[in-house]
Design a protein around this motif. Structure first.
Motif: not given
Length: 282
Positions: A55-65
């Motif tokens: 969901x975060x990636x779809x909004x343009x944010x590269x997300x790392x956990x």
């Protein structure tokens, strides 16, 4: 799924050994707006954010956990002394530098992950564009519905990881989102997480940070998000903490300690709104 960014396993470097992580990057057609790092809590792992990353990636944010040292698939020392708050915070600063060396990252910490995030921000505030504390109250020894860390540590010393699983499993099974496969994974995860990690975190929890004034003075924008039903901290404790931090606040109705799993779409919408507001100030 077509049109949805994939979660990709990656390995990050930590002073105590490799850190297992998941990365979810925006698809090529999506404009990249920044990078976010999500930090799990006590007994947790990167999987706690599985529903949020795409969901975060779809909004343009590269997300790392990532799994913190000694958690689940990450390496860590066998001595509880290797799990101080400074150790965890140092790992997080290093993760931020590895995944975004040229720009500060948006930081999200769930529960104990919020303690780590607070310490990392105060160590290197220039590495972080914002801080979100998700179901993460001010202290583990005051105003919290949690046994004293020393007592939990004694239980683990005597019965190992299985002992804490037996304490937690009843509450986990009651979650509406719980499946048999998920419960099996959680059991395996706790048994795999190093005993030293659990004991080290509990020792860290014994000392309140009392860092609200310093966090507010850092100038990094802060969001406090929490559920109003059955969290470890009551809503009024979260509300006071947000006020002490000068933070924006969001409340998730009918949610307990896991808004990241119970309301991932709402949490992500709030994060995206907050990050967009923060980025607009730059």
């Amino acid at each position: 799924m077509s049109g949805t960014a994939d979660i990709v396993p990656v390995t990050l470097h930590g002073p105590a050994g490799p850190l297992a992580a998941w990365e979810c990057a925006p698809l090529p057609a999506v404009t990249v707006r920044g990078t976010a790092v999500l930090v799990p809590g006590f007994t947790g792992s990167k999987e706690d954010f599985e529903a949020m990353l795409p969901l975060l990636a779809a909004a343009g944010f590269r997300a790392i956990a990532y799994d913190q040292r000694g958690q689940w698939q990450s390496a860590g020392p066998d001595d509880p002394a290797g799990y101080t708050l400074g150790d965890f915070a140092g790992d997080l600063v290093g993760v931020a530098e590895q995944v975004s060396s040229d720009a500060p990252v948006h930081l999200v910490g769930h529960s104990f992950g919020g303690y780590v995030a607070r310490a990392a921000l105060l160590r290197n505030p220039e590495r972080f564009r914002s801080l979100t504390l998700l179901a993460s109250g001010p202290s583990s020894v005051r105003d919290i519905n949690f046994p004293p860390p020393q007592l939990v540590a004694q239980m683990i010393e005597a019965g190992g990881q299985q002992a804490i699983w037996e304490q937690m499993s009843a509450a986990m099974t009651a979650l509406a989102t719980m499946t048999a496969a998920r419960q099996e994974f959680l059991h395996t995860r706790i048994l795999t997480t190093k005993k030293a990690n659990l004991l080290g975190i509990l020792r860290t929890m014994e000392t309140p940070a009392d860092d609200a004034a310093a966090l507010q003075a850092s100038g990094v924008p802060i969001l406090v998000g929490y559920g109003d039903t059955g969290d470890l901290w009551s809503p009024d404790v979260h509300e006071r903490f947000a006020a002490d931090l000068g933070a924006r606040r969001v409340v998730y109705a009918g949610v307990g300690h896991l808004p990241n799993e119970e309301r991932p779409q709402q949490v992500c919408a709030d994060l995206i709104d907050f990050w967009s507001e923060v980025d607009a100030r730059v």
